[in-house]
Design an enzyme around this catalytic site. Structure first.
Site, mmCIF file in Angstrom:
data_model
loop_
_atom_site.group_PDB
_atom_site.id
_atom_site.type_symbol
_atom_site.label_atom_id
_atom_site.label_comp_id
_atom_site.label_asym_id
_atom_site.label_seq_id
_atom_site.Cartn_x
_atom_site.Cartn_y
_atom_site.Cartn_z
ATOM 1 N N ASP A 197 0.866 -1.177 0.000
ATOM 2 C CA ASP A 197 0.000 0.000 0.000
ATOM 3 C C ASP A 197 0.904 1.228 0.000
ATOM 4 O O ASP A 197 1.845 1.322 0.797
ATOM 5 C CB ASP A 197 -0.877 -0.014 1.256
ATOM 6 N N ASP A 240 -3.025 4.572 -2.524
ATOM 7 C CA ASP A 240 -4.100 5.133 -1.722
ATOM 8 C C ASP A 240 -4.541 6.501 -2.260
ATOM 9 O O ASP A 240 -3.684 7.361 -2.511
ATOM 10 C CB ASP A 240 -3.544 5.283 -0.298
ATOM 11 N N HIS A 260 -11.071 -2.988 3.056
ATOM 12 C CA HIS A 260 -11.060 -2.612 4.471
ATOM 13 C C HIS A 260 -11.904 -1.373 4.774
ATOM 14 O O HIS A 260 -12.010 -0.989 5.932
ATOM 15 C CB HIS A 260 -9.620 -2.376 4.922
HETATM 16 C C1 GLC Z 1 -8.093 5.330 1.555
HETATM 17 C C2 GLC Z 1 -7.950 4.125 2.441
HETATM 18 C C3 GLC Z 1 -8.619 4.419 3.743
HETATM 19 C C4 GLC Z 1 -7.928 5.594 4.385
HETATM 20 C C5 GLC Z 1 -7.893 6.797 3.440
HETATM 21 C C6 GLC Z 1 -6.896 7.807 3.903
HETATM 22 O O1 GLC Z 1 -9.402 5.572 1.195
HETATM 23 O O2 GLC Z 1 -8.441 2.989 1.797
HETATM 24 O O3 GLC Z 1 -8.620 3.316 4.612
HETATM 25 O O4 GLC Z 1 -8.592 5.964 5.558
HETATM 26 O O5 GLC Z 1 -7.497 6.443 2.138
HETATM 27 O O6 GLC Z 1 -5.594 7.308 3.776
#
Ligand code: GLC
Ligand code: CA
Length: 543
Positions: A99, A201, A317
């Site tokens: 990630d 992300d 998630h």
């Molecule tokens: C993405 C992730 C999430 C996180 C957000 C900020 O949407 O999947 O879990 O809270 O980015 O990093």
């Protein structure tokens, strides 16, 4: 024989490390725990793992707030553990996709700690700062995804900084080339360790122009991605998948057209918004209309063509569990979990399984706000209750859509601790682990797990699943989702009745062989039949 890139041929599996497998009894999943479950993943048949963040983090947003990109969170293990995970996975034909969270860092990252010391401090320009304006509370009306304004005032510097997520997640200033190259260096550090690629992300936010209120899909976004590609993974056999909440099939091609040298594919969320009221937030619920699901997924199947590649997913998630969301996690638990698996895994693109989906893990409703862990749900609860919403209604929305649903620990067996931990789990374990767990699912040839295993094998053994053309059958009952996959020599028909009610379906083709089904006695006979609740099957028909 397989053609194409490795990531076009595999099924991916997402691990949320905190909730996957604890190895030392502290109630928190960790990297040695993941290593101990690699044989399980190999048995399932996956070819890659999307590993949610394992970097050093104060865990304001469970690792999506990174304080050091080149260090492992001590709770999860060491860099040596991480290297062992990469090697042990590789030995089983599984690549580790990291990630990459670079829209923002943690406020505890060295860059921000230094940069917030003064306006002229080194690293100040790594973040997005704005001076206060007379008579205004904040520079503008941009809102944080986690409630409240997207700007926080820092008294030491005398400026506001931007955070599209929590105040502990300051946005990086991608307009600064020094920032961009620092990110590329860090990516190369990980590439040198032998990883399989990156899941990026909220990558569509990096081109933001906050003064113009532009966050997603900013004007510089694609320049940055092309520059990143040239400086890091370009020309290497790596997979890259961008998280893009606002993607349309048209702009998805900008990201994933091979000729443009950006990403392998994007996560597109259009289908995922279909049970939310138009113009509302994800908490503003409306029932899913199956014809909309058919329309949206089919559009994505057919419009990317040669200029892109689909990600196929129901879960991650951040999303509620599919069997609870659009299936039926009571009477038709197994049937509906298998239906959604069959429906998705027979489509064109790279399927992603989120941990526990393969055993039909369900949402875990809470009754009281004190049980909430996730920052997004907590802030939402406080904001809406203060605004006068009925607390029970807000809890209902959180039970339907909240992110903790996906984050309850993996259910490995029926014991206390669900085989996840011998200690006190960091988040409540769903009591239904006595019924739904890996040990019993793997032992049962007719389980949800067995269906996932079979679907993965079918993709490996049949080029048609990877490359065949897709065509929706238009003329069906509203709740029946049926489509063809066709190549030069074969045609498969996929039929799914997304309903607890029977529905009529007419098999017009000559059925030759049953490929997979979720009822034991699916008939090959043509003509009209009654599909049973959540019945799904795939038949090879005469091409
Ligand atoms: C993405 C992730 C999430 C996180 C957000 C900020 O949407 O999947 O879990 O809270 O980015 O990093
Ligand atoms: Ca642990």
């Amino acid at each position: 024989m397989t053609t194409g890139k490795w990531w076009q041929n595999v099924v991916m599996y997402q691990i949320y490390p905190r909730s996957f497998q604890d190895s030392n009894g502290d109630g928190v999943g960790d990297i040695p725990g993941i290593i101990s479950r690699l044989d399980y993943l190999q048995q399932l048949g996956v070819g890659g793992i999307w590993l949610s963040p394992v970097y050093a983090s104060p865990n304001d947003d469970n690792g999506y707030d990174i304080s050091d990109y080149e260090a492992i969170m001590p709770e999860f293990g060491t860099m040596a553990d991480m290297e062992r995970l990469i090697a042990e996975a590789k030995a089983r034909g599984i690549r580790i996709v990291m990630d990459l969270v670079v829209n923002h860092t943690s406020d505890e990252h060295r860059w921000f700690v230094e940069g917030r010391k003064a306006k002229d401090a080194p690293y100040h320009d790594f973040y997005v700062w704005r001076d206060p304006v007379e008579g205004q509370d904040v520079p503008n009306d941009l809102r944080s995804t986690f409630s409240g304004p997207a700007w926080t005032y820092d008294p030491t510097v005398g400026q506001y900084y931007l955070h599209l997520f929590s105040p502990k997640q300051p946005d990086l200033n991608w307009a600064n080339p020094v920032v961009r190259h620092a990110v590329y260096d860090m990516m190369n550090f990980w590439i040198a360790k032998g990883i399989g690629g990156f899941r990026m992300d909220v990558i569509d936010l990096i081109g933001k122009e906050p003064d113009k209120m532009i966050t997603g899909n900013g004007p510089k976004l694609h320049d940055y991605l092309q520059e990143m590609n040239r400086n890091t993974f370009g020309g290497k056999d790596l997979m890259t998948v961008g998280e893009t909440w606002g993607a349309t099939p048209e702009n998805a091609k900008l990201f994933s057209d091979p000729a443009r040298h950006e990403l392998s594919m994007v996560f597109q969320f259009e289908h995922s918004g279909l049970d939310q009221q138009p113009g509302g937030e994800k908490w503003d619920l409306q029932p899913l209309a199956i014809p909309n699901l058919k329309r949206v997924l089919s559009k994505w199947q057919t419009t990317l063509g040669e200029r892109g590649w689909n990600s196929l997913f129901w879960n991650n998630h951040d999303l509620p569990r599919i069997v609870s969301r659009w299936g039926n996690d009571q009477t038709y638990h197994d049937q509906s979990a298998k239906l959604f698996a069959i429906l998705l895994h027979m489509m064109k693109g790279t399927p992603y399984i989120y941990q526990g989906e393969e055993i039909g893990m369900t949402n875990y409703p809470i009754t009281d706000a004190s049980e909430i862990d996730d920052i997004e749900s907590l802030n939402l609860y406080n904001e809406r209750v203060q605004a006068g919403y009925d607390p029970a209604g807000v809890i209902h929305s959180i039970n339907v859509k909240g992110r903790d649903n996906a984050r309850t620990p993996m259910q490995w067996d029926a014991n206390d601790g669900a085989g996840f931990t011998t200690g006190k789990p960091w988040l409540h374990i769903n009591p239904n682990h006595v019924q739904y767990n890996v040990a019993s699912e793997v032992a049962d040839a007719d389980s949800v797990w067995a269906t996932y295993q079979q679907l993965i094998a079918l993709r490996k053994q049949n080029d048609l699943v990877v490359w065949g053309d897709y065509a929706l059958l238009e003329d069906t009952a509203d709740d029946v989702f049926a489509y063809y996959r066709t190549d030069q020599s074969h045609r498969w028909l996929v039929v799914a009745n997304i309903s607890a009610e029977p529905n009529a379906f007419t098999l017009m083709d000559q059925a030759e062989r049953l490929i997979i089904s979720n009822y034991a006695d699916t008939a090959l006979t043509g003509g009209e039949r009654q599909l049973r609740p959540y019945e799904a099957f795939v038949v090879e028909v005469k091409a």
